[in-house]
Design an enzyme around this catalytic site. Sequence first.
Site, PDB file in Angstrom:
ATOM      1  N   LYS A  69      55.981 -35.434  40.033  1.00 51.96           N
ATOM      2  CA  LYS A  69      56.071 -34.010  39.729  1.00 51.96           C
ATOM      3  C   LYS A  69      56.144 -33.188  41.004  1.00 51.96           C
ATOM      4  CE  LYS A  69      54.876 -35.405  35.471  1.00 51.96           C
ATOM      5  NZ  LYS A  69      53.805 -36.155  34.837  1.00 51.96           N
ATOM      6  N   ASP A 129      42.807 -35.172  36.684  1.00 58.19           N
ATOM      7  CA  ASP A 129      44.208 -35.592  36.657  1.00 58.19           C
ATOM      8  C   ASP A 129      45.013 -34.369  37.094  1.00 58.19           C
ATOM      9  OD1 ASP A 129      46.823 -36.240  36.073  1.00 58.19           O
ATOM     10  OD2 ASP A 129      46.473 -36.744  33.975  1.00 58.19           O
ATOM     11  N   TRP A 174      47.801 -35.655  27.600  1.00 51.51           N
ATOM     12  CA  TRP A 174      47.373 -36.472  28.744  1.00 51.51           C
ATOM     13  C   TRP A 174      45.869 -36.637  28.769  1.00 51.51           C
ATOM     14  CZ3 TRP A 174      51.028 -39.408  29.874  1.00 51.51           C
ATOM     15  CH2 TRP A 174      52.343 -38.964  30.002  1.00 51.51           C
TER      16      TRP A 174
HETATM   17  C1  LIG Z   1      53.227 -36.956  33.918  1.00 54.61           C
HETATM   18  C2  LIG Z   1      51.770 -36.928  33.690  1.00 54.61           C
HETATM   19  C3  LIG Z   1      51.031 -38.102  33.487  1.00 54.61           C
HETATM   20  C4  LIG Z   1      51.674 -39.465  33.394  1.00 54.61           C
HETATM   21  O1  LIG Z   1      52.011 -39.903  34.635  1.00 54.61           O
HETATM   22  P1  LIG Z   1      52.606 -41.381  34.886  1.00 54.61           P
HETATM   23  O2  LIG Z   1      52.696 -41.378  36.370  1.00 54.61           O
HETATM   24  O3  LIG Z   1      53.925 -41.426  34.187  1.00 54.61           O
HETATM   25  O4  LIG Z   1      51.648 -42.358  34.348  1.00 54.61           O
HETATM   26  C5  LIG Z   1      49.665 -37.999  33.343  1.00 54.61           C
HETATM   27  N1  LIG Z   1      49.054 -36.815  33.395  1.00 54.61           N
HETATM   28  C6  LIG Z   1      49.728 -35.652  33.576  1.00 54.61           C
HETATM   29  C7  LIG Z   1      48.984 -34.372  33.635  1.00 54.61           C
HETATM   30  C8  LIG Z   1      51.109 -35.673  33.724  1.00 54.61           C
HETATM   31  O5  LIG Z   1      51.778 -34.541  33.911  1.00 54.61           O
END
Ligand SMILES: *Cc1c(COP(=O)(O)O)cnc(C)c1O
Length: 360
Positions: free
Chosen positions: A196, A172, A102
């Site tokens: 999540k 993030d 990511w």
């Molecule tokens: C799941 C995830 C993403 C991607 O998220 P989307 O909403 O599918 O774009 C990005 N960063 C992290 C840390 C994630 O766990």
Amino acid sequence: MERVYNFSAGPAMLPEPVLKQAQAEMLSYGGSGMSVMEMSHRSSQFMELFEKTKANLKEVMGIPDNYKILFLQGGASMQFAMVPLNLFRKSKKADFINTGAWSKAAIKEAKKIGTVNIIASSEDKNFTYIPAWDASKFSGDADYFHITSNNTIYGTRYTTFPETGNVPLVADMSSNILSEAVDVSKFGIIYAGAQKNIGPAGVTVVIIREDLVGHGPENIFTMLDYKTHVEKDSSFNTPPCYSIYIAGLVFEWIKSQGGLKVVEKRNLEKAKLLYDFLDESTLFRNPVVPGDRSIMNVTFVTDSEDLDAKCIKEAKELGLVTLKGHRSVGGLRASIYNAMPVEGVKKLVEFLKKFEAHNK
Ligand SMILES: *Cc1c(COP(=O)(O)O)cnc(C)c1O
């Protein structure tokens, strides 16, 4: 139908009281005679729900007054583009710590319109730790500094954050927002896809310090400009109303549990149950450096891919589902977000113990 313990990394489990309330309100929300799904986003009833949702998130996370809370679409992945597009405003440089897939995805987008400086990386050991950072390597004049606070695929998390001074720290937090108390004032931007730990897919929470809004280029696309969404309070176009509603129920559920401190304590207990077992096991092991272990995503392997597969299959038969590790690392992964009850983790550990006894 019995509900299962779902260890999916995302979309993931939601608290049962939230699902039940959504069920009860499915046909008629608050005496309206309609579902939130059918309701105009300009109606006073939805706007009230929206305001309450924002206020609850602000309260739960202790978000200071000089931050804006946005509910956007496009996932965390859209933020990989929006952050550089809006924040590259002077040096067009950004500092990154690379802790996995990511982080790399965010780096890839930023590189398209600016200079990326990788301060530290844990790629040498397949991202099984959070690398140390050396402040003397920071650009100093970077427009922002980006980290991935919890690494969903590898099961690592930051326990301290880089001190970036006047350079805004962007995180993030997709897979660990609301899992523990954080000092929001340390960050310029926090963003997280909802699926999540917040609610259903389709909405992305962005918490942005006010002074970072409105610095995009002259020709920035309207929908990619944070300013648009701040000025229109996330309703420039139709927001993902139903996802926002469920997220609101989750925020209320967190409050009803006693807030983030209580939720954090429970998360630490849940993670400890699993890690203690893994550390004692002679069959399974967790590859992550102990101090950097995630309390949301717990990765583990045996020394045999066949045994891993057998374990996943047998667990599923007991209602312990979605334990397969990410395809890039293999093995198993138990995602134990806020909505995973302690009983689910206990049941998993109990099963793993038996599996170990039968497969030594
Ligand atoms: C799941 C995830 C993403 C991607 O998220 P989307 O909403 O599918 O774009 C990005 N960063 C992290 C840390 C994630 O766990």
